[in-house]
Scaffold this active site. Structure first.
Site, PDB file in Angstrom:
ATOM      1  N   CYS A 132    -111.856 -42.042 -24.320  1.00  0.00           N
ATOM      2  CA  CYS A 132    -113.141 -42.417 -23.537  1.00  0.00           C
ATOM      3  C   CYS A 132    -113.602 -41.964 -21.748  1.00  0.00           C
ATOM      4  O   CYS A 132    -114.548 -40.937 -22.111  1.00  0.00           O
ATOM      5  CB  CYS A 132    -113.935 -44.059 -24.587  1.00  0.00           C
TER       6      CYS A 132
ATOM      7  N   HIS B 281    -118.495 -48.175 -19.196  1.00  0.00           N
ATOM      8  CA  HIS B 281    -116.797 -48.412 -19.267  1.00  0.00           C
ATOM      9  C   HIS B 281    -116.699 -46.741 -18.395  1.00  0.00           C
ATOM     10  O   HIS B 281    -116.132 -46.165 -18.873  1.00  0.00           O
ATOM     11  CB  HIS B 281    -116.754 -47.233 -20.178  1.00  0.00           C
TER      12      HIS B 281
END
Length: 456
Positions: free
Chosen positions: A57, A118
């Site tokens: 990710c 993130h």
């Protein structure tokens, strides 16, 4: 020259989390329906050979934000970025690094991120420090869909923020993000300028919870949720994502924005566990095709014809130069993109062409290079050469049949890797321009390696 303010398109970039290549009906999924995303594909263009910049990710998100190989930044080496502070401090996307939202913001766009960040923790990092003017969502990599916490237990704080302030919401997170995006698009204060909205869902990332599974949320002992989940639950999660996208696209239409809004839908990496990566082998964290190929759709009614399918090989880092070009802009000259502007291809002004893309992943010493139909792959000490056109499942190792090609691609990967920050080096250079980066290296730690100013 930049386009006029009126001619500039709005941009809506929708990113799914761990969505497999064949998880949508338009890519062959038959276990459940995804009518809204299928309709998005019918109204624009579907890519069949779109790649994530990484098999995980946060590394892919570095590439999306910067338009460069993530390995040019210390945070991009971690895969995924750690949440704990290391010996050199926290790691994240440096606020001083130009990004897709900062370049659009500086050109007059209203910029917002709704969903997953993130790319480094507060207070050093965050969306508002890297070009977004508005933010609602989670800072970390995963939260429970109902508690909105990054872990299990009463003492775990929520990871849900508006700007840099914690907030509370009640409900299923996928739906909450859709509602926030709808509110943003309907906000009269936003209408004076074109917008760039990043809508980054956490779905269908674990834990395996559909919209009716709040009871499951209360029973979890870990968000990794290895002790549960089913194919049917995963399908309900993807369907909830599909409905959320449909809600946002319907809002665009209701606001009269659909025609000149460039919409991109993609995933941050290949699927995991319950996803459908057929016809490929591999999944998230693996540099096999199933870990790297992602469903990718594009719609822009004002400029592109509907019902198109493209075999062009593309990568996540292509979106920065492409979306900037759509707005009449270019990447920052000190940070040239490793990606390519896809607009000439989309407009029909240029034919599809072969690409050279590179990957590495420190788990199991993985390396990969795609050049045209060929792929070089290394996992641990095993090396492979695949013909992806004839063998998309990567079953026939041709390295002994094509020894010269195998050796050349192997060496090409090594040459490319020499331009990237080395894995395992504890340097914190922020991935700035070559001159600044060289200045921040310490000779006793690591001899400096120049950063190439050109993509391969």
């Amino acid at each position: 020259m930049p386009m006029s303010q009126q001619a500039r398109p709005n941009i809506l970039f929708i990113l799914a989390d761990d969505l497999g290549w064949a998880d949508l009906g338009v890519y062959g999924q038959q276990d459940y329906a995804t009518p809204h995303l299928d309709q998005l594909a019918a109204g624009g263009l579907r890519f069949t050979q779109a790649y994530a910049n990484s098999a995980v990710c946060s590394a892919t998100r570095f590439a999306l934000m910067t338009g460069r190989y993530q390995y040019r930044l210390p945070g991009g080496l971690e895969e995924p970025i750690p949440t704990a502070t290391g010996p050199r401090g926290p790691i994240g996307l440096p606020p001083e690094h130009p990004t897709l939202p900062s370049l659009l913001r500086d050109a007059g766009y209203d910029t917002a991120l709704i969903g997953k960040w993130h790319l480094g923790p507060l207070p050093e990092f965050g969306p508002l420090k890297s070009g977004y003017q508005r933010f609602f969502g989670n800072y970390g990599g995963v939260i429970d869909y109902f508690t909105h916490k990054p872990g299990v237990g009463a003492q775990v704080p929520r990871d849900l923020y508006e700007g840099e302030l914690p907030v509370e919401r009640v409900g299923y997170y996928t739906q909450i993000l859709a509602d926030e995006a709808e509110a943003y698009l309907g906000d009269p204060a936003r209408r004076a300028a074109p917008f760039f909205l990043s809508l980054h869902f956490t779905a269908p990332h674990w834990p395996w919870e559909g919209p009716q599974d709040e009871a499951v949320s209360k029973q979890l002992t870990s968000l990794f949720h290895y002790d549960g989940g089913t194919q049917a639950t995963y399908g309900r999660m993807v369907q909830a994502l599909d409905r959320a996208v449909g809600q946002v696209l319907a809002t665009l239409a209701a606001q009269g924005l659909a025609d000149n809004t460039l919409v991109v839908f993609s995933s941050d990496n290949g699927g995991e566990r319950f996803s459908k990566t057929w016809p490929f082998t591999g999944q998230k964290t693996e540099l096999l095709e199933g870990g790297l190929r992602v469903p990718t759709l594009l719609r822009w009614p004002a400029r592109l014809a509907p019902a198109q399918v493209s075999e062009q090989v593309i990568a996540t880092m292509d979106w920065l130069p492409t979306l900037l070009a759509a707005a009449g802009l270019e990447p920052h000259p000190d940070y040239p993109s490793d990606g390519e502007n896809l607009l000439p291809l989309l407009d029909g002004a240029a034919p599809a062409r072969e690409r050279r893309l590179f990957w590495r992943y420190k788990a199991h010493g993985q390396r990969a290079l795609r050049e045209g139909r060929w792929k070089y792959l290394k996992i641990n000490e095993q090396e492979f050469l695949f013909d992806l056109e004839a063998d998309p499942r990567e079953r026939a190792n041709l390295k002994t049949r094509e020894p010269a090609l195998f050796e050349r691609l192997r060496q090409d990967w090594l040459d490319w890797d020499a331009d990237m920050l080395p894995i395992g080096a504890e340097v914190f250079t922020h991935g700035l321009s070559p001159a600044v980066q060289a200045d921040r290296y310490r000779p006793q730690e690591l001899a400096p390696r120049p950063v190439s100013t050109n993509g391969p």
